[in-house]
Design a protein around this motif. Structure first.
Motif, PDB file in Angstrom:
ATOM      1  N   PHE A 235      67.335  65.752  36.998  1.00  0.00           N
ATOM      2  CA  PHE A 235      68.111  64.930  37.939  1.00  0.00           C
ATOM      3  C   PHE A 235      69.538  64.739  37.409  1.00  0.00           C
ATOM      4  O   PHE A 235      70.514  64.833  38.153  1.00  0.00           O
ATOM      5  CB  PHE A 235      67.412  63.580  38.165  1.00  0.00           C
ATOM      6  CG  PHE A 235      68.071  62.706  39.198  1.00  0.00           C
ATOM      7  CD1 PHE A 235      68.542  63.225  40.397  1.00  0.00           C
ATOM      8  CD2 PHE A 235      68.240  61.336  38.974  1.00  0.00           C
ATOM      9  CE1 PHE A 235      69.159  62.416  41.352  1.00  0.00           C
ATOM     10  CE2 PHE A 235      68.852  60.516  39.925  1.00  0.00           C
ATOM     11  CZ  PHE A 235      69.315  61.064  41.114  1.00  0.00           C
TER      12      PHE A 235
ATOM     13  N   HIS B 196      68.461  55.826  44.463  1.00  0.00           N
ATOM     14  CA  HIS B 196      67.288  56.678  44.432  1.00  0.00           C
ATOM     15  C   HIS B 196      66.015  55.847  44.489  1.00  0.00           C
ATOM     16  O   HIS B 196      65.084  56.154  45.234  1.00  0.00           O
ATOM     17  CB  HIS B 196      67.339  57.499  43.131  1.00  0.00           C
ATOM     18  CG  HIS B 196      66.838  58.880  43.317  1.00  0.00           C
ATOM     19  ND1 HIS B 196      65.745  59.357  42.657  1.00  0.00           N
ATOM     20  CD2 HIS B 196      67.276  59.889  44.100  1.00  0.00           C
ATOM     21  CE1 HIS B 196      65.538  60.609  43.018  1.00  0.00           C
ATOM     22  NE2 HIS B 196      66.448  60.960  43.887  1.00  0.00           N
ATOM     23  N   SER B 197      65.991  54.771  43.699  1.00  0.00           N
ATOM     24  CA  SER B 197      64.776  53.965  43.623  1.00  0.00           C
ATOM     25  C   SER B 197      64.566  53.145  44.903  1.00  0.00           C
ATOM     26  O   SER B 197      63.482  52.640  45.153  1.00  0.00           O
ATOM     27  CB  SER B 197      64.809  53.062  42.393  1.00  0.00           C
ATOM     28  OG  SER B 197      65.757  52.047  42.586  1.00  0.00           O
TER      29      SER B 197
ATOM     30  N   ASN C 215      64.839  54.619  47.661  1.00  0.00           N
ATOM     31  CA  ASN C 215      64.552  55.721  48.591  1.00  0.00           C
ATOM     32  C   ASN C 215      65.709  56.043  49.529  1.00  0.00           C
ATOM     33  O   ASN C 215      65.493  56.455  50.669  1.00  0.00           O
ATOM     34  CB  ASN C 215      63.301  55.413  49.441  1.00  0.00           C
ATOM     35  CG  ASN C 215      62.045  55.596  48.639  1.00  0.00           C
ATOM     36  OD1 ASN C 215      61.948  56.548  47.840  1.00  0.00           O
ATOM     37  ND2 ASN C 215      61.099  54.682  48.804  1.00  0.00           N
TER      38      ASN C 215
ATOM     39  N   ASP D 116      69.022  58.384  50.161  1.00  0.00           N
ATOM     40  CA  ASP D 116      69.519  59.662  49.667  1.00  0.00           C
ATOM     41  C   ASP D 116      70.903  59.487  49.048  1.00  0.00           C
ATOM     42  O   ASP D 116      71.563  58.467  49.232  1.00  0.00           O
ATOM     43  CB  ASP D 116      69.551  60.718  50.777  1.00  0.00           C
ATOM     44  CG  ASP D 116      70.428  60.288  51.912  1.00  0.00           C
ATOM     45  OD1 ASP D 116      71.596  59.899  51.657  1.00  0.00           O
ATOM     46  OD2 ASP D 116      69.972  60.311  53.064  1.00  0.00           O
ATOM     47  N   ILE D 117      71.316  60.478  48.282  1.00  0.00           N
ATOM     48  CA  ILE D 117      72.599  60.360  47.603  1.00  0.00           C
ATOM     49  C   ILE D 117      73.650  61.251  48.282  1.00  0.00           C
ATOM     50  O   ILE D 117      74.613  61.687  47.667  1.00  0.00           O
ATOM     51  CB  ILE D 117      72.473  60.661  46.096  1.00  0.00           C
ATOM     52  CG1 ILE D 117      71.921  62.073  45.858  1.00  0.00           C
ATOM     53  CG2 ILE D 117      71.573  59.632  45.421  1.00  0.00           C
ATOM     54  CD1 ILE D 117      72.103  62.520  44.405  1.00  0.00           C
TER      55      ILE D 117
END
Lengths: 221, 221
Positions: A115, A147-148, A150, A152-153
């Motif tokens: 990651f 990320h945690s 949920n 998106d980046i």
């Protein structure tokens, strides 16, 4: 050109006590002392004072940060505003002396190295001289929190994409500037552009968009 | 929950002398004093201390700037991190009390009002509450210098264009965040994103592009 203290104060607009403090802190050179009661400052001191004011006004730099910029400048033997190229890194918060390899950083943050590799490939974080600083860890942590949740980046990938497009234009613009004026003038102008005008446009646009949308402030509590 | 000084120092990691200085400066509230030798601090003081540390660490804010942020917050009755929305403006350098109408600014800068209108229309500078601050004048001056070198201002128009695209995504992202977590957590996260992660990506990308191109540093003197 040699200047007495009075003249230096007049030309720089910096009070005598402040100048003496800067000398004590080592960010201004000691004056020439041809006679015990005659202290003479050279033109470079005046230029340096302007540069210190610039760093303080525009980046709220502390004396310690200014010291770091000036030491870097001495190592690389560059002019004041040229040192700003290094200064970006320092202003950006690479103040800490703690550095991490990729493996160490991944372990420290409890994340998959793959990651971290992705973030590096995407241009969301950057290695500095082969290692990661405290600043990079902070950035990775912000990303990991999304990320945690949920989320998106994509937003960060989009930042990186836009950043690259703009960087290409900026380098092209600096070439145009170099054809018009001296290297020193160009570098000063680039930093006005990159570090003052550009963040202004981005921050104000974001601010106005939020004020227009009022998503955060008004629609939910 | 009421805290004694020792506990406040322990939980905040801020030394006692600093806490007393903040109280003296008015950026922390006075403690409750139920008995002469018993000073009690509430939880809000702890939260405020975290917020002050955040402003200092990330934006190098001075005590005076922190005062301004906190005063603004009191006027608008908002939470600590929510005040950051106002703080953008302050961090962005709207510290000066001098303001100009469009006409005054154009006269002061010796420019055509139509050019100033163009910059406003393009989203390169912004009115704040119907006037222009010292910061806007500084930005306009940077742009005018390019103009006087016969360089086009495409780069700045491109900044404005990219800034708008990103601002739209940012507002959309903040809506997603609000669906996942509390308003307070969202605002904290947005500011980590907008004021720490985003400038990091843009500045580092620009820096790497210059280091790669080495236009400025090596090819010309």
């Amino acid at each position: 050109m040699s200047l007495k203290m009075n003249k230096l104060v007049e030309l720089s607009g910096v009070p005598k006590a402040t100048i003496l403090y800067y000398i004590k802190e080592g960010i201004l050179p000691q004056p020439d002392k041809p006679k015990p009661n005659l202290h003479l400052y050279d033109e470079e001191t005046l230029e340096r004072l302007d540069f210190i004011k610039y760093l303080q006004k525009n980046f709220n730099c502390t004396i310690n940060e200014i010291k770091t910029v000036l030491e870097n400048q001495k190592i690389h033997n560059t002019s004041n505003y040229e040192a700003l190229l290094d200064a970006i890194e320092i202003v950006m918060g690479n103040r800490d002396q703690t550095h991490y390899t990729k493996e160490e950083a991944a372990r420290y943050l409890g994340m998959e190295e793959s990651f971290l590799d992705e973030l590096l490939d995407e241009g969301i974080v950057f290695m500095r001289d082969g290692v990661l600083s405290q600043k990079e860890l902070e950035i990775v942590q912000i990303v990991m929190e999304y990320h945690s949740l949920n989320l998106d980046i994509e937003l960060f990938k989009t930042y990186a994409h836009h950043a690259r497009e703009l960087a290409t234009l900026e380098v092209a613009m600096s070439q145009k500037l170099l054809n018009k004026e001296s290297k020193k003038a160009t570098i000063k102008r680039l930093f006005d552009t990159l570090l003052i005008l550009k963040p202004y446009i981005f921050n104000m646009t974001t601010l106005k968009e939020y004020q227009g949308a009022s998503h955060v402030r008004d629609t939910q509590n």
